[in-house]
Design a protein around this motif. Structure first.
Motif, short mmCIF file in Angstrom:
data_model
loop_
_atom_site.label_atom_id
_atom_site.label_comp_id
_atom_site.label_asym_id
_atom_site.label_seq_id
_atom_site.Cartn_x
_atom_site.Cartn_y
_atom_site.Cartn_z
N GLU A 1 -6.94 -126.21 34.30
CA GLU A 1 -6.31 -125.50 35.41
C GLU A 1 -6.12 -124.02 35.08
N LEU A 2 -5.99 -123.21 36.09
CA LEU A 2 -5.72 -121.79 35.91
C LEU A 2 -4.44 -121.62 35.10
N PRO A 3 -4.49 -121.00 33.92
CA PRO A 3 -3.30 -120.90 33.07
C PRO A 3 -2.22 -120.00 33.69
N GLU A 4 -1.02 -120.49 33.70
CA GLU A 4 0.11 -119.68 34.18
C GLU A 4 0.71 -118.86 33.04
N GLU A 5 0.75 -119.43 31.86
CA GLU A 5 1.28 -118.74 30.70
C GLU A 5 0.18 -118.54 29.67
N GLY A 6 0.29 -117.47 28.89
CA GLY A 6 -0.70 -117.17 27.88
C GLY A 6 -0.54 -118.04 26.65
N MET A 7 -1.60 -118.12 25.86
CA MET A 7 -1.56 -118.91 24.63
C MET A 7 -1.57 -117.99 23.42
N ASP A 8 -1.35 -118.53 22.27
CA ASP A 8 -1.38 -117.76 21.04
C ASP A 8 -2.78 -117.16 20.83
N PRO A 9 -2.90 -115.84 20.73
CA PRO A 9 -4.22 -115.20 20.62
C PRO A 9 -5.04 -115.67 19.43
N SER A 10 -4.38 -115.95 18.31
CA SER A 10 -5.12 -116.43 17.13
C SER A 10 -5.72 -117.81 17.40
N ALA A 11 -4.96 -118.66 18.09
CA ALA A 11 -5.47 -119.98 18.44
C ALA A 11 -6.61 -119.86 19.45
N LEU A 12 -6.50 -118.87 20.33
CA LEU A 12 -7.58 -118.63 21.29
C LEU A 12 -8.87 -118.25 20.57
N LEU A 13 -8.77 -117.41 19.55
CA LEU A 13 -9.96 -117.05 18.77
C LEU A 13 -10.55 -118.26 18.07
N ASP A 14 -9.68 -119.15 17.58
CA ASP A 14 -10.18 -120.39 16.97
C ASP A 14 -10.97 -121.21 17.99
N GLU A 15 -10.44 -121.28 19.21
CA GLU A 15 -11.12 -122.02 20.27
C GLU A 15 -12.47 -121.38 20.60
#
Length: 491
Positions: free
Chosen positions: A55-69
């Motif tokens: 779903e369209l994210p309402e809140e942001g995620m941890d940027p470091s975890a995003l880079l891992d993804e």
């Protein structure tokens, strides 16, 4: 934990540095294993789709975890354009200086289309255009614009040709209404983007004449002239001849000098599609094959092919800046900078369609400055030498046959094994291609040559070697033998 400024989208400088450092590590990880990089990862489409099904994210995620993804789902699954095992289409491996350039260009986020929005980037693009003209023996005051790629470059050249050629008919105001049909001529090996271009320009593919080719896949000049005469006799207007400076199928270079002569004789626009091969004219031993290209009215080039740039990086050259302005200029009050312009500023929005455009020339400029043209010429020559090496290996083998080669870096061949019938060989090679894709160690595609199917290998990657070339044939041979074993088992 990363801290974001509550009033902006910015991180603290320390947090931003951590993200930049981690992203640089991800880049370096790609290069750590580049020689072993697979050509293709055979994930089913539904699986790839599922990775991003959210779903369209309402809140942001941890940027470091995003880079891992991103590393897991994007970088580690990417088709292997960087590495030496990509042979499909016309894909170069990029270069490291251009990676640095893209990061810097994205940082300052310049809109290329107005001078005072990007003074340095505008002057850099002008310089890259002049360097390109110098590379191709065009006038040094030629006009040009960097675009997304070869398709856009060809469309741009043909748009300039149409608007300038039919300027006396007021085509920009009246359109094509009331005009007799005009005709574009190219070889049957012309790139499919030309079909799209004549459709977009309102010419229509009924008025695109695809002329037969000779045994070397070059346009038959006599057949072309006969077609021009036939169209004139029917009351049609011959408009443009398109010459190929290296076809994507075989790397064939048309007789550009003869095409230029015909264009002049019949008062036509002469456009050259050099998206794949024009920059090979930098090599002294190939310059004679490109004779006549310097006479073109417009030419399409791709820097993300034989100048080893990351996507995107096409270019259209025309013989002067005025032709671009006559094609695209439209006065708009909110864009007027005449009061500030001393007459020397070049406004790109007045010379091209886009009003928002990134600084594509910056990475080209930095690459040329960093490596120098001598080194770039050496890499182009190496690609061609490796293609010749592949051709020799194919000809010397007992289980492959060479179908077509060229003076450029394309080889078309087939696996024959112990098969005798041509129909059987062609059918088997069709079956072989999807199996090679599933295997994934190399990425290679097939093509049609005068109705015959063949495997097509394109060498535009400065990281290829004789060893990786040998590996290509080894992998094809191994996969082919497995297919044959499976066929026998099924029987």
């Amino acid at each position: 934990m990363f801290t974001m400024n509550e009033e902006t989208l910015d991180f603290s400088n320390n947090d931003f540095k951590q993200l930049l450092d981690k992203s640089s590590e991800l880049v370096l990880n790609q290069f750590d294993t580049i020689q072993a990089q697979k050509g293709y990862h055979d994930y089913p489409q539904k699986e790839v789709e599922s990775w991003f099904d959210e779903e369209l994210p309402e809140e942001g995620m941890d940027p470091s975890a995003l880079l891992d993804e991103v590393e897991t789902k994007v970088l580690n699954t990417a088709t292997g354009n960087l590495g030496p095992h990509m042979y499909a289409y016309v894909m170069s491996g990029g270069n490291q200086m251009a990676i640095v350039a893209e990061k810097l260009a994205n940082t300052i986020n310049q809109n290329q289309t107005k001078w005072h929005l990007a003074p340095a980037m505008n002057e850099i693009e002008k310089r890259v255009v002049q360097w390109t003209a110098q590379m191709l023996d065009f006038p040094l005051d030629s006009g040009g614009v960097l675009v997304s790629g070869g398709s856009a470059a060809n469309l741009t050249g043909l748009t300039v040709g149409r608007n300038v050629f039919f300027e006396k008919h007021g085509i920009r105001k009246t359109g094509l209404f009331g005009m007799k049909p005009f005709v574009v001529y190219a070889s049957e090996e012309v790139h499919s983007c030309v079909d799209k271009s004549v459709e977009l320009l309102g010419i229509g593919t009924n008025h695109l004449r695809k002329i037969k080719t000779n045994a070397s896949f070059q346009i038959d000049v006599k057949a072309l002239e006969n077609q021009i005469k036939a169209d004139l006799a029917q009351g049609l207007q011959p408009f443009c001849i398109i010459g190929n400076a290296g076809t994507v199928n075989t790397g064939a270079i048309d007789d550009l000098e003869s095409l230029a002569r015909l264009a002049k004789q019949y008062e036509m626009w002469f456009h050259v599609d050099g998206a794949y091969g024009a920059l090979a004219a930098l090599l002294d031993n190939l310059k004679p094959d490109y004779k006549g290209m310097e006479l073109a009215d417009s030419i399409a080039i791709d820097f993300h092919k034989w100048l080893y740039q990351p996507f995107e990086g096409g270019c259209t050259l025309v013989r002067n800046w005025d032709n671009l302005r006559r094609t695209y200029y439209k006065k708009a009050a909110y864009l007027d900078t005449e009061l500030a312009n001393d007459g020397n500023r070049l406004e790109y929005n007045e010379h091209y369609f886009q009003l928002s455009r990134n600084a594509k020339a910056f990475k080209v400029w930095m690459s040329i400055k960093a490596y120098g043209m001598r080194r770039l010429r050496e890499m182009i020559q190496k690609d061609i030498d490796l293609t010749d090496y592949l051709n020799e290996q194919v000809k010397d083998s007992e289980d492959f046959e060479l179908v077509a080669d060229s003076k450029l870096a394309v080889s078309c061949f087939r696996y024959v094994g112990n098969m005798k019938s041509k129909d059987e060989i062609v059918h088997f090679n069709r079956l072989l291609m999807p199996e090679l894709e599933k295997d994934g160690r190399v990425f290679i595609m097939g093509t049609q040559l005068k109705g015959d199917y063949a495997i097509r290998a394109c060498f535009i990657n400065h990281r290829k070697t004789k060893e990786t070339t040998d590996y290509l044939l080894e992998v094809i041979r191994e996969v082919a033998e497995k297919v044959l074993i499976n066929q026998k088992a099924a029987v």
